[in-house]
Each structure stands twice: as C-alpha cells, then as structure tokens.
Design an enzyme around this catalytic site. Structure first.
Site, PDB file in Angstrom:
ATOM      1  N   SER A  85       0.844  -1.199   0.000  1.00  0.00           N
ATOM      2  CA  SER A  85       0.000   0.000   0.000  1.00  0.00           C
ATOM      3  C   SER A  85       0.874   1.242   0.000  1.00  0.00           C
ATOM      4  O   SER A  85       2.044   1.203   0.399  1.00  0.00           O
ATOM      5  CB  SER A  85      -0.911   0.014   1.231  1.00  0.00           C
ATOM      6  N   ASP A  86       0.334   2.355  -0.434  1.00  0.00           N
ATOM      7  CA  ASP A  86       0.994   3.635  -0.220  1.00  0.00           C
ATOM      8  C   ASP A  86       0.752   4.050   1.235  1.00  0.00           C
ATOM      9  O   ASP A  86       0.046   3.382   1.996  1.00  0.00           O
ATOM     10  CB  ASP A  86       0.460   4.687  -1.198  1.00  0.00           C
ATOM     11  N   TYR A  87       1.333   5.167   1.624  1.00  0.00           N
ATOM     12  CA  TYR A  87       1.370   5.593   3.024  1.00  0.00           C
ATOM     13  C   TYR A  87      -0.046   5.767   3.588  1.00  0.00           C
ATOM     14  O   TYR A  87      -0.780   6.661   3.172  1.00  0.00           O
ATOM     15  CB  TYR A  87       2.150   6.904   3.120  1.00  0.00           C
TER      16      TYR A  87
END
Length: 719
Positions: A261-263
């Site tokens: 996932s991204d942040y």
C-alpha cells in the site's frame, strides 16, 4: 523454496501478519518515551514492533544496521527486515527530475542515472526504491507530474524499463543494486482538476490505451513490487479495486510479486467512504491481495480475527506471507541481511567525480531550448555577463523527492558561468528574492542597472522546489511573485537576455515567449545543474532535449496533450483566423504553446526523402520507413528522430498523431544519415469499445521529425 516453506510452517499467525506490515524507522530507533505517542496512536505493542517485516524513512546506514541487528537478536524466526525508501532521482548525487529525464528521450541516460542512485543508496542501507513512477499525465496543475516521464506512454515505458535495469543491475540480490517498486497503479495522473489524491474517472478503453501500458512495461522489465495509487478509480479506491488488483494485475498480467500500500492508504479507505471502520478497510485491502500495509495497523488489529471468522483462510494468509518471504530471498537478505551496506563505501561514492559527470550529462541532455532567436550560444569573449534573478545563485534546484541530496552541494548557474568565464567577468543580483512577495520590487533597480552595464544577461527564473511534487498542485502556472515584472524590465534594459527556467512542471511562459529572445528550461536539474546550464549557454554543450510534456498558453487549456483526437468540428490550422462553431477558444489558441517533442538545437537538422518499402502491411509482415536527416550547420549535435502514425479511419476516434518509435542520434557538422524504422501491425493496435486490443484494416500515414518539423508519408494500407 524448501527453507521458506519450513520457515512459514513454524511462524505464528502474529509473526505472519508482522511480515505484512511496514512502519517508519523512528518507531524502532527512538527511546520509549519519544515513541509512546506514535506507537499508541497506531495501537502497537512491543511484540507487534518485533514482528514487523519492513521499514521506511530511515536516515543513515548506521540506523539501518542498528535496527536490523536488534531485530535479528529478538526474532526467533531470524527473518530480516527489508528497508525501503523513495530514491526518485538520485540519492546524495542528484540527477534531473523524471519529467526532465523524459526530455532526454534517452533510455541509456536513464539507466546510467539509476545506476548512480543504486550504488549510493545500496551502500547506505537501502534495499528497495519506490520507483519508477509511471503515472500518465496531461495536466500540469498536478504537482506530481515532476515524478513522471510525461504525456506519452511509449516514451514513459522505455525510460521506466531502463530505470529498472539500472537499479537492478546484475541482480537485485547483489550489493550495489536495488529492487524497484512501480507506482502508482493506476490512473493517479488523471486526478480531476489536477488536485492531488482526487478522484479519477476514465473509461476502461482510455485506461488501457494510455494509463496502463507503462505499468505493464515495468512488470515485463522485472519490477518485483507494485504500489496501488491513493485515488479512487471510477468510484473505487485503487487498493480496493478488484478490477485493477485482481482481474488485471493478478489474473490478466499474471503478477505474482508483492503489492504494498501507499502511506496509510488502507486507513484512508475510511475517509474515502468505502469502509465503515478499520476492520472493513483491512478486509477490502487483503481480499484484493495487498501484501504489505504501510503505516497503518488494520492488519495487526483485525486480520487474525477475519481469519478466525472465516472471512479469509489460513491459505490466503500464507500465500501473502510467502510472496514477501520470496521477495526477501530474491534480495539475498537471508544470506546478507545488511545487503552490503558500508558507511565508508557510501561516503566514497557520494558526489564522486564519476557520479557528478553522469548527472551533469543527464542535466545537459534533459534541458530543452524552447526558443532561440540567434542569441544563444553566448560567446566566451564577452566582457561582462550579468546573471540575474531569484535562481541566479540559488542552490535549491535539486527538485522535490531528492532523497539525501543537499542544496548546499549543488552548483548554481552563477557558479557554473563563473567557472567558464572567470570571476571578473560575471556579476549577479537576485532582483526579487522572495517569490511569495508580489509587492517588494526593491531589488529591481540594481538588477536593471546591472543588465544595462552587461554585454549579455542570463535571467534565471522559475518556481521553488516545493511548488511541485506530492501535494503541491497549482491553479496558476505563471511564474510566482514579481518575476514577470522583473523580466519585463531586465529585457527592456538589455535585449541580449537569455531566460533560464527552473521548474517541476510545464509553466505558463506565454509572456516570456513574447519578450525573451531565448528560453532554456533546465527543469530541476540536480547536483550539477548550474554547471550544465552554463555549458549549454556558452555552447560547450549543444541542447538536444525534446519536451516530454506540453507547455500550455495558459492554465485554462489544461489538461492539454499532443495525442488528442479530432472532434467533429476541429479547428484547422489552415484557418487560424476563422471563428465559428468549432472546437476552440475565443481567447486562446487550441494547441499548446510548446508541444510534446518540441526542442531546439544550435544545429539545424533537415529532414527529406521519406520513403516506404511498401504501400501495404500484412498482419505478419512489416514496412520499413526511411528518411534522410542532415545536420545543415557547422555545429555537431544530437537529434531525436521521432516517428508518428495516424490511423485515418477507425471504429473509435483515433489521435491526430501518436508516437510509435524514436531514435536519438549524433551528427557531425554537415553529416547526413538515413534513419530507418520498422513498422509492424502490432504498433498500430488500439483498444476498441469491446475491450479488445486490435488493429483494423485501413489507411495510415506516418510522420517523421519533431514538433516543429515533420515529413509526411503517403498513405499505406493495413490489409
């Protein structure tokens, strides 16, 4: 594989979930008191932290070693942590932003720059870089255009594959190399209104035609990781989008690598409004095969209970964990958990002469000469050169996402010119230093007097580094502050003024286009940007960059791009003054100020004698298209020969032109070369309304040249 299966069999469910989580390094390096807040906010126990499988945002090789050593001492499974970082356009030695690299049209340069970054970052403890970023872009308002290679999928694909080769080197398991993570899958660059994190609404046909090809090219080049994008795509956030994550990525493309996932993207499913709580968010992400959760804690808090409730099976958990373990094995971390990290080696590589030479070449070949009415190149025999403007002696020209690059280590334009001419021939003044102040013109008088007294002026303008990049979107693409007013006065005082731009996106430079005799955009060129600019200005290098993204006349044209389709009522170039019921504006041109592929040179390249080997193309055959290119000047130079095609009639509206091949060549003064491209049926394919990637029988034309000059072929027929 046997050892990984054995390892998996002895892990607890908690251990397994730990491998699917990633947190910032500060949670592992600060004292208990200092991390209490962040750790409590995430709801993490010390046992959770001990099980974590990957870390990001660390600051030094020693920090990496300390975290890894402490982890291995406490982990009964002896599974190393993998360390990841955004190494986007250099590490300590910074090269041009990706949008600039796109202008080089040179995969070899992209690969060499990535090797520089890989050597430095690997020695400093990095295992994985979150790059290449291959989001397709058309809207200069979006700040993250600086991270892409521009508006052409074929060009982006070629450069991204080259970056992957450069980072992976002779094997990502070997010290000196990094693994790559392609991002942001998918459609992030189509954010509505150019506003970061905003929704994206595109048809599946357009998604497949323009947005998806570069991601697929990265996987074909061997990228072992994929990062889904923050945005919702056609109503569903990417990380929870089953069409993207399951149907296309896993099934159609057969990707069996790691998805991260991204942040906090899993946590953001709540404000998106597709998940009611953290548990539902974790469910949506995991069922769409997200393997690693970055900086949120849905997996730690809820994945085990989702398994106990029968929502997921232990086999699904094991499959995700095995993908992570395989990746760590690919990196060689079970044999060398430090991946060859070496502080002394890192120090010897940072800013070394060889690396500086690579990034200076990249900066020179990524710069684009937008306009030149004979002023450039400047003569070294000039008695006095005034370097004026807020970017004249500005070290902050590395650009957003420059990892560990330091502004003070970057060469300025003033310093670069002084190194060529000598200190006694060069003077400098800011004119307007505060780019956020549109009232203080107190520096104008000094700048104007300096311009009057000089033989020539180099006027350095632009936008600050933090005006582009993530979260930095703009609705006004003009130069900020009083720079346009300064330009008017300086150019009036000395018409021999060359403008040098520093920018992370295409800007509205329509005023400069009217008043400046020469405009050179350096973008954000990195550590040796000032040296490269000076060598270009004084003819030690010949500009050869071509725009990878179009410059609008003004922001009202955005999004704007070269490969647009015709409408039923197009504005024909043969009727520039005609007004009526046509697809245009009443107050602005329809086409860009400077289009994709535009870029001038000190050489004069002439195209002639375009020939086709046949007027028909079969599905299993090819046509050779040749053109003569002559350097009709006394200046050696490089030219990017661009091949475009047009499908004259199709079942869907086709672009007025579409790049299908390019080649960058060097020419001596007066030299002529015959350049030949091979055109196949596959190059003519497109996505139709039925979701089929096909070509259609009919007539096509070819164009060879660049945005300012094309040679057009006779029509050929696909039969």
């Amino acid at each position: 594989m046997d050892r990984l299966e054995k390892l998996l069999s002895q892990m607890s469910v908690h251990d397994k979930i730990g491998q699917l989580t990633q947190y910032n390094a500060m949670l592992f390096t600060e004292t208990s008191a200092e991390i209490t807040g962040p750790q409590q906010k995430l709801g993490l126990t010390d046992e959770d932290l001990a099980a974590v499988g990957s870390v990001l945002n660390f600051s030094s090789v020693q920090e990496v070693k300390d975290i890894q050593t402490a982890h291995l001492q406490n982990d009964p499974n002896q599974i190393p942590i993998v360390f990841m970082m955004d190494v986007i356009h250099g590490y300590r030695t910074v090269y041009p932003i990706p949008l600039a690299l796109g202008c080089s049209f040179d995969p070899q340069i992209a690969e060499e720059c990535s090797r520089v970054a890989a050597r430095e970052a690997s020695a400093d403890g990095v295992h994985v870089t979150f790059t290449p970023m291959v989001d397709y872009v058309r809207d200069a308002r979006w700040g993250r255009v600086m991270e892409t290679c521009g508006e052409e999928p074929r060009l982006t694909s070629a450069l991204a594959a080259a970056q992957i080769r450069g980072f992976h080197g002779d094997g990502m398991e070997k010290p000196g190399n990094l693994a790559t993570c392609v991002k942001h899958y998918a459609g992030y660059g189509g954010a509505e209104a150019g506003r970061d994190y905003n929704l994206v609404e595109v048809s599946e046909r357009e998604l497949r035609e323009y947005y998806l090809p570069a991601y697929k090219a990265c996987l074909d080049a061997g990228a072992p990781m994929v990062m889904p994008s923050f945005n919702s795509l056609n109503g569903v956030p990417s990380i929870a989008n089953s069409m993207l994550m399951q149907d296309i990525l896993r099934k159609e493309w057969g990707f069996d690598g790691v998805v991260i996932s991204d942040y906090n993207a899993i946590g953001e499913l709540l404000p998106h409004g597709v998940a009611a709580d953290q548990k539902e968010a974790a469910k949506l992400a995991f069922e769409n095969t997200c393997d690693i959760e970055m900086c949120s804690s849905g997996y730690f808090h809820h994945l085990e209970s989702l398994i106990n409730e029968g929502v997921f099976t232990m086999e699904q958990l094991d499959a995700a964990v095995m993908r992570v373990l395989k990746f760590k094995d690919q990196l060689g971390l079970f044999d060398d958990p430090y991946h060859g990290a070496d502080e002394k080696l890192a120090s010897s590589l940072f800013l070394c002469d060889a690396h500086r030479e690579v990034v200076k070449k990249a900066a020179a070949e990524s710069a684009v000469l937008l306009k030149n009415e004979g002023l450039l190149p400047l003569s070294e025999k000039l008695s006095k050169v005034a370097v004026i403007g807020p970017f004249a002696d500005e070290h902050g020209i590395n650009g957003f996402w420059s990892a560990h690059g330091k502004n003070e280590e970057t060469t300025t334009v003033f310093e670069g010119i002084r190194n060529i001419l000598g200190a006694d021939k060069v003077v400098t003044a800011k004119g307007c230093g505060n780019l956020w102040d549109d009232k203080d013109c107190s520096g104008f008088a000094e700048a104007v007097e300096m311009a009057k007294a000089a033989d020539a002026v180099v006027l350095c303008l632009g936008e600050p580094q933090n005006y582009s990049g993530e979260g930095n979107c703009r609705t006004d693409l003009r130069l900020p502050g009083l720079q346009e007013a300064l330009a008017k006065q300086v150019i009036a005082a000395n018409p021999n003024t060359a403008v040098v731009l520093f920018n992370g996106r295409p800007l509205d430079v329509s005023l400069l286009d009217k008043i400046a005799p020469a405009i050179l955009t350096m973008w954000f060129p990195g550590t040796e940007g000032g040296s490269a600019a000076a060598e270009l200005l004084f003819g030690k290098c010949n500009p050869c960059g071509k725009l990878s993204m179009s410059f609008p006349h003004n922001v009202g044209q955005c999004p704007i791009y070269y490969n647009h389709p015709n409408t039923g009522r197009p504005r024909w170039r043969s009727q520039p003054d005609h007004r009526g019921y046509a697809s245009d504006y009443i107050d602005c041109a329809t086409l860009p100020l400077y289009s994709f592929g535009h870029g001038l040179s000190y050489s004069n390249f002439v195209y002639s004698d375009l020939t086709l080997s046949s007027k028909t193309l079969t599905s299993d055959g090819s046509i050779r298209v040749s053109v003569k290119v002559r350097n009709d000047s006394s200046v050696p130079g490089k030219e990017v020969v661009q091949l475009y095609m047009r499908d004259l009639v199709g079942s869907v509206v086709r672009p007025v032109q579409q790049l299908i091949a390019f080649e960058k060549l060097s020419f001596e003064a007066g030299e002529e070369k015959t350049v030949t491209f091979t055109v196949t049926e596959e190059m003519l394919r497109f996505w139709n309304m039925k979701g089929e990637h096909i070509s259609e029988k009919g007539d096509f034309t070819l164009m060879i040249g660049h945005a300012d000059h094309f040679v057009l072929s006779d029509a050929f027929q696909l039969v």
